[in-house]
Design an enzyme around this catalytic site. Structure first.
Site, PDB file in Angstrom:
ATOM      1  N   LYS A 226     -16.731  -0.608  13.834  1.00 57.64           N
ATOM      2  CA  LYS A 226     -15.346  -0.471  13.852  1.00 57.64           C
ATOM      3  C   LYS A 226     -14.827   1.073  14.367  1.00 57.64           C
ATOM      4  CE  LYS A 226     -11.169  -0.836  12.795  1.00 57.64           C
ATOM      5  NZ  LYS A 226     -10.159  -0.844  11.581  1.00 57.64           N
TER       6      LYS A 226
ATOM      7  N   CYS B 171      -5.541   4.412  11.804  1.00 64.74           N
ATOM      8  CA  CYS B 171      -6.794   4.336  12.311  1.00 64.74           C
ATOM      9  C   CYS B 171      -7.128   5.125  13.447  1.00 64.74           C
ATOM     10  CB  CYS B 171      -7.052   2.651  12.727  1.00 64.74           C
ATOM     11  SG  CYS B 171      -6.451   1.590  11.448  1.00 64.74           S
TER      12      CYS B 171
HETATM   13  N1  LIG Z   1      -3.315  -1.081   8.289  1.00 63.43           N
HETATM   14  C1  LIG Z   1      -4.001  -1.599   9.114  1.00 63.43           C
HETATM   15  O1  LIG Z   1      -3.682  -2.124  10.263  1.00 63.43           O
HETATM   16  C2  LIG Z   1      -5.639  -1.336   9.208  1.00 63.43           C
HETATM   17  C3  LIG Z   1      -6.323  -1.914  10.254  1.00 63.43           C
HETATM   18  C4  LIG Z   1      -7.873  -1.857  10.236  1.00 63.43           C
HETATM   19  C5  LIG Z   1      -8.338  -1.285   9.096  1.00 63.43           C
HETATM   20  N2  LIG Z   1      -7.374  -0.630   8.057  1.00 63.43           N
HETATM   21  C6  LIG Z   1      -8.305   0.106   7.031  1.00 63.43           C
HETATM   22  O2  LIG Z   1      -7.806  -0.162   5.768  1.00 63.43           O
HETATM   23  C7  LIG Z   1      -7.306   1.276   5.039  1.00 63.43           C
HETATM   24  C8  LIG Z   1      -6.326   1.157   4.043  1.00 63.43           C
HETATM   25  O3  LIG Z   1      -5.155   0.884   4.997  1.00 63.43           O
HETATM   26  P1  LIG Z   1      -3.806   0.273   4.566  1.00 63.43           P
HETATM   27  O4  LIG Z   1      -2.829   0.190   5.940  1.00 63.43           O
HETATM   28  O5  LIG Z   1      -3.990  -0.771   3.853  1.00 63.43           O
HETATM   29  O6  LIG Z   1      -3.407   1.295   3.651  1.00 63.43           O
HETATM   30  P2  LIG Z   1      -1.751   1.428   2.866  1.00 63.43           P
HETATM   31  O7  LIG Z   1      -1.508   3.108   2.586  1.00 63.43           O
HETATM   32  O8  LIG Z   1      -0.742   0.580   3.276  1.00 63.43           O
HETATM   33  O9  LIG Z   1      -2.329   0.954   1.512  1.00 63.43           O
HETATM   34  C9  LIG Z   1      -3.394   1.510   0.703  1.00 63.43           C
HETATM   35  C10 LIG Z   1      -3.138   1.058  -0.720  1.00 63.43           C
HETATM   36  O10 LIG Z   1      -4.315   1.598  -1.586  1.00 63.43           O
HETATM   37  C11 LIG Z   1      -3.818   1.772  -3.016  1.00 63.43           C
HETATM   38  N3  LIG Z   1      -4.699   2.836  -3.472  1.00 63.43           N
HETATM   39  C12 LIG Z   1      -5.006   3.870  -3.288  1.00 63.43           C
HETATM   40  N4  LIG Z   1      -5.937   4.453  -4.343  1.00 63.43           N
HETATM   41  C13 LIG Z   1      -6.340   3.212  -5.122  1.00 63.43           C
HETATM   42  C14 LIG Z   1      -7.202   2.968  -6.030  1.00 63.43           C
HETATM   43  N5  LIG Z   1      -7.920   4.159  -6.569  1.00 63.43           N
HETATM   44  N6  LIG Z   1      -7.273   1.786  -6.500  1.00 63.43           N
HETATM   45  C15 LIG Z   1      -6.499   0.874  -6.257  1.00 63.43           C
HETATM   46  N7  LIG Z   1      -5.682   1.040  -5.156  1.00 63.43           N
HETATM   47  C16 LIG Z   1      -5.384   2.178  -4.520  1.00 63.43           C
HETATM   48  C17 LIG Z   1      -2.603   2.607  -2.725  1.00 63.43           C
HETATM   49  O11 LIG Z   1      -1.439   2.951  -3.570  1.00 63.43           O
HETATM   50  C18 LIG Z   1      -1.900   1.596  -1.418  1.00 63.43           C
HETATM   51  O12 LIG Z   1      -1.148   0.542  -1.914  1.00 63.43           O
HETATM   52  C19 LIG Z   1      -7.311   2.081   6.185  1.00 63.43           C
HETATM   53  O13 LIG Z   1      -7.659   3.473   5.857  1.00 63.43           O
HETATM   54  C20 LIG Z   1      -8.297   1.772   7.165  1.00 63.43           C
HETATM   55  O14 LIG Z   1      -9.583   2.138   7.370  1.00 63.43           O
HETATM   56  C21 LIG Z   1      -6.217  -0.628   8.022  1.00 63.43           C
END
Ligand SMILES: NC(=O)c1ccc[n+]([C@@H]2O[C@H](COP(=O)([O-])OP(=O)(O)OC[C@H]3O[C@@H](n4cnc5c(N)ncnc54)[C@H](O)[C@@H]3O)[C@@H](O)[C@H]2O)c1
Length: 385
Positions: free
Chosen positions: A206, A259
């Site tokens: 990744k 990302c």
């Molecule tokens: N959004 C994308 O397009 C994407 C693509 C590939 C990978 N990712 C990966 O996914 C990760 C998360 O991205 P996202 O876009 O979903 O973030 P986001 O900010 O949309 O959501 C993260 C969620 O996690 C929750 N959270 C925080 N701490 C927590 C805990 N201790 N227990 C439970 N929930 C908790 C937050 O309240 C929030 O709703 C990124 O850091 C990345 O590594 C995201």
């Protein structure tokens, strides 16, 4: 098998919905109580995510349930998928605090035979290092024997996440062979699986994808500067240069989102790789290139309309967006800046501290950062191309 998905954000919620749609029992966990309540009431917090609405309505309070209590969730499930964010701080160092909290709760609720999968993109070695250590310390169990631990990188793209689960093979790498196999048992229900040698390989896959994009965007930005300096139209050059063996990316004001601007630092922090570091730094500097171009064409005080606040056009997300530092730079330069974004209301733009762009015809220049809307050519500077 009962599966918890920890973190119901842009990545976690579509994942939870897709797993539920495959017939498995899912408990989504998020510390944001309002978000949990909305989802429980059948509301989709990510309207731009194609197909998500339908899946939430179909499965909520049936085999998709949600909670804001991570410990109870950890105790009641035997598979735990973690997809919370990992940010970098001002010194570009990863901040593991959110991840640590999530793993501490899981460790406290862990039972013999459980499987834990990390999907958040992390620096290499995090799964078999920090995460394993927390789980073992909190549970008293031995990883790979009493419970299983793997990494499976999230490869979705907001807006297209649900189809991507089917199109992209799910990479799975365990801290040992049995862990990889146990994780694959879950993902096999809704995706094609590719088991790789170990969790570190899965993490690196990744990171490498992100670096590939960042370095190629860096190259596109440099080619744009070359084209500008010799009077060549970059878009025309790019259109005809690209073919099966040449994929010049879009140039723009840099790279935003959770990302791509984050992952290169995982490597740059660990070792000296000049091409990765240079691309990252130069991409961030693009806002100055465009500011200088605008300054050369327009006097201080000119009315500049900036279209595009999110890091890309079809997602409402401000994480690491380059639009905000760019707008602030134009304001510092003495321009009268107005802002619009198709996904943000006038009030949301004002609450972010900007003036809302409404009277397009009164602008001296419209700077188009998103390519979804077309404006009169004679007044528009198209940056994303
Ligand atoms: N959004 C994308 O397009 C994407 C693509 C590939 C990978 N990712 C990966 O996914 C990760 C998360 O991205 P996202 O876009 O979903 O973030 P986001 O900010 O949309 O959501 C993260 C969620 O996690 C929750 N959270 C925080 N701490 C927590 C805990 N201790 N227990 C439970 N929930 C908790 C937050 O309240 C929030 O709703 C990124 O850091 C990345 O590594 C995201």
């Amino acid at each position: 098998m009962k599966i918890s998905v920890v973190g119901l954000g842009k990545a976690g919620l579509p994942l939870a919905a897709v797993i539920a749609d495959s017939g498995l029992d899912v408990l989504g966990v998020d510390v944001d109580k309002k978000r949990v309540m909305d989802i429980e009431n059948g509301l989709n917090p990510i309207p731009e995510e194609t197909g998500l609405d339908k899946l939430i309505k179909k499965h909520i309070r049936k085999n998709l349930n949600v909670t804001s209590d991570p410990l109870t969730a950890a105790k009641s499930c035997n598979a735990h998928i973690v997809i919370v964010p990992l940010f970098i701080d001002d010194n570009k160092k990863p901040d593991f605090s959110v991840l640590k909290k999530a793993f501490t709760c899981i460790g406290q609720g862990l039972k013999k035979g459980d499987i834990v999968v990390l999907e958040t993109t992390v620096p290499t070695g995090t799964t078999k290092g920090l995460n394993k250590d927390i789980l073992e310390k909190e549970s008293g169990f031995v990883a790979g024997i009493d419970f299983f631990l793997a990494h499976s990188p999230e490869r979705i793209m907001t807006g297209h996440s649900i189809s991507r689960f089917k199109e992209f093979p799910k990479i799975v790498g365990g801290i040992n062979k049995r862990s990889g196999e146990k994780a694959a048992e879950i993902y096999r229900h809704f995706s094609n699986i590719q088991i790789v040698k170990n969790s570190t390989t899965a993490e690196m896959i990744k990171i490498a994808e992100g670096i590939y994009r960042d370095v190629n965007i860096g190259l596109a930005n440099e080619l744009l500067k070359v084209c500008d300096s010799i009077g060549v139209d970059f878009s025309e050059m790019r259109k005809y240069a690209n073919h099966k063996y040449c994929n010049i990316h879009q140039a723009g004001i840099g790279v935003g989102g959770h990302c791509i601007p984050v992952y290169p630092w995982f490597i740059i922090n660990q070792m000296d790789v000049p091409i990765i570091k240079t691309a990252r730094i130069e991409n961030d500097k693009m806002i100055y290139y465009w500011k200088d171009k605008i300054s050369a064409l327009h006097p201080k005080g000119a009315k500049i309309g900036v279209v595009g606040l999110s890091y890309r056009s079809d997602v409402k997300e401000l994480a690491y967006t380059r639009s905000i530092p760019f707008i602030e730079l134009l304001e510092q330069e003495g321009f009268d800046v107005y802002v619009a974004d198709e996904l943000f209301s006038k009030n949301e733009i004002i609450n972010l501290g900007f003036k809302a762009l409404e009277k397009y015809d009164q602008m001296d220049l419209i700077v188009q950062l998103h390519d979804s809307v077309k404006f009169p050519e004679n007044k528009t500077l198209v940056i994303q191309r």
